[in-house]
Design a protein around this motif. Structure first.
Motif, PDB file in Angstrom:
ATOM      1  N   SER A 277      10.481  35.237 -34.469  1.00  0.00           N
ATOM      2  CA  SER A 277      10.646  35.960 -34.055  1.00  0.00           C
ATOM      3  C   SER A 277       9.299  37.171 -34.077  1.00  0.00           C
ATOM      4  N   VAL A 278       9.656  38.790 -33.658  1.00  0.00           N
ATOM      5  CA  VAL A 278       8.862  39.170 -33.624  1.00  0.00           C
ATOM      6  C   VAL A 278       9.695  40.838 -33.131  1.00  0.00           C
ATOM      7  N   CYS A 279       8.936  41.859 -33.327  1.00  0.00           N
ATOM      8  CA  CYS A 279       9.485  43.122 -33.931  1.00  0.00           C
ATOM      9  C   CYS A 279       9.566  43.632 -32.548  1.00  0.00           C
TER      10      CYS A 279
ATOM     11  N   ILE B 108      12.500  34.986 -31.206  1.00  0.00           N
ATOM     12  CA  ILE B 108      11.210  33.798 -30.368  1.00  0.00           C
ATOM     13  C   ILE B 108      11.732  32.188 -29.631  1.00  0.00           C
ATOM     14  N   LYS B 109      11.743  31.327 -30.485  1.00  0.00           N
ATOM     15  CA  LYS B 109      12.334  30.156 -30.248  1.00  0.00           C
ATOM     16  C   LYS B 109      13.663  29.808 -30.703  1.00  0.00           C
ATOM     17  N   THR B 110      13.920  28.402 -30.821  1.00  0.00           N
ATOM     18  CA  THR B 110      15.268  28.173 -30.592  1.00  0.00           C
ATOM     19  C   THR B 110      14.981  27.602 -32.491  1.00  0.00           C
TER      20      THR B 110
ATOM     21  N   ASP C  20      16.446  34.277 -23.497  1.00  0.00           N
ATOM     22  CA  ASP C  20      16.691  35.983 -23.727  1.00  0.00           C
ATOM     23  C   ASP C  20      15.290  36.444 -24.044  1.00  0.00           C
ATOM     24  N   ALA C  21      14.226  35.545 -24.786  1.00  0.00           N
ATOM     25  CA  ALA C  21      13.428  36.018 -25.244  1.00  0.00           C
ATOM     26  C   ALA C  21      12.157  36.545 -24.430  1.00  0.00           C
ATOM     27  N   ILE C  22      12.308  36.747 -23.212  1.00  0.00           N
ATOM     28  CA  ILE C  22      11.051  36.891 -22.047  1.00  0.00           C
ATOM     29  C   ILE C  22      11.266  38.551 -22.062  1.00  0.00           C
ATOM     30  N   PRO C  23      10.050  38.946 -22.171  1.00  0.00           N
ATOM     31  CA  PRO C  23      10.161  40.348 -22.659  1.00  0.00           C
ATOM     32  C   PRO C  23      10.133  40.833 -20.248  1.00  0.00           C
TER      33      PRO C  23
END
Length: 321
Positions: free
Chosen positions: A145-147, A163-165, A173-176
């Motif tokens: 995960s990221v901020c 970010i990852k499962t 849904d993590a793609i910026p």
């Protein structure tokens, strides 16, 4: 699957307008040591002189030739596009026309690295940029995960974004959300600096802060250094940086010059805007968003230093990938 030793290589097929982006994405995110080839077809199946089957055969010959292997049997060139009997490095290939032979090397520094034809594949050059198993952005090296950031009642807050499962796969849904903004000379309405008039940047920033906790902007500015031509555009983009959005500057079109890092911005080297967008998306998933300032219009020196320290991690990636 590609890491289990059961495959000699992989071939990715896609329509020719988009293959240049996907093959660079695979070049950055796949943690594999086997060769990965991209193929497209400029003419549909059934048309005279359809080129698709030939490109597939050339990819198979390239993979089986072993010309891509280093002394330890690992892929030394990363993902490539095998098209029209030429081998393109993923970082540099671009589509320039809708015809066979309509791919070219961008950046001006030897993106055609070899040939795959007539049963004899060979490489003349090897890319220096990090790729696949070397990449700092491959799936194995991305964090869980990221901020991210979000805005509520005018205040920008941090939010943790997975970010990852649980199985280690990249979440869709993590793609910026990364936009491309173009700048040009003779664009000022007057001689003043009015960032509020840069409606494209203003709208993108508003959308990002309310709907996209992971987001950024690529500016296609002047060549060779990607500088904004408009003082108002520069002010609007700097405000976005201190709201937390990383911004990459590249030169216009197919630039051969290296866009430099500058205060508040990331230099996009000799990447095209579309390739810089792919790299920025993965950087955001690696490092998260920038620390927002309390007042984006007037960040303190301490806030500027914190932003610069965060940007340095992005810049190192853009210098090496």
């Amino acid at each position: 699957m590609l890491r289990d030793g059961h495959y000699d290589g992989a071939i990715w097929t896609q329509g020719s307008p988009r293959i240049e982006e996907t093959i660079y994405w695979l070049n950055l995110v796949l943690d594999v040591t086997i060769p990965v080839c991209g193929n497209a077809s400029q003419r549909y199946h059934g048309e005279t002189s359809n080129d698709g089957p030939r490109n597939l055969i050339d990819s198979v010959q390239y993979i089986s030739s072993g010309c891509w292997a280093d002394a330890e049997g690992r892929n030394r060139v990363g993902a490539v596009l095998v098209q029209d009997q030429r081998v393109f490095a993923a970082r540099e290939v671009v589509k320039v026309d809708a015809r066979p032979g309509g791919f070219a090397a961008s950046g001006g520094h030897g993106g055609i690295i070899g040939a795959a034809a007539e049963g004899r594949s060979r490489l003349c050059f090897t890319p220096n940029a990090k790729h696949t198993y070397q990449s700092e952005l491959n799936i194995s090296r991305l964090p869980a995960s990221v901020c991210g950031i979000t805005q509520h009642d005018g205040t920008i807050e941090h939010i943790e974004i997975p970010i990852k499962t649980s199985s280690g796969d990249l979440r869709d849904d993590a793609i910026p959300y990364v936009s491309i903004v173009k700048d040009y000379s003779y664009s000022e309405d007057d001689f003043g600096i009015h960032p509020e008039n840069e409606v494209d940047v203003v709208a993108i920033l508003r959308k990002c802060l309310t709907s996209h906790p992971l987001a950024g902007i690529v500016l296609e500015g002047l060549s060779p250094y990607g500088k904004p031509a408009s003082a108002s555009k520069l002010a609007a983009l700097e405000r976005a940086v201190y709201c937390g959005l990383p911004i990459v500057c590249v030169g216009r079109g197919n630039t051969e010059g290296f866009a430099r890092h500058s205060r508040s911005f990331i230099g996009g080297s000799n990447l095209t805007a579309t390739k810089a967008r792919m790299l920025l998306m993965l950087c955001i998933m690696k490092f998260g968003m920038l620390p927002p300032a309390a007042n984006a219009e007037k960040p303190s020196e301490a806030e500027r230093r914190a932003t610069e320290q965060h940007l340095d991690r992005y810049r190192e990636i853009f210098d090496t990938h």
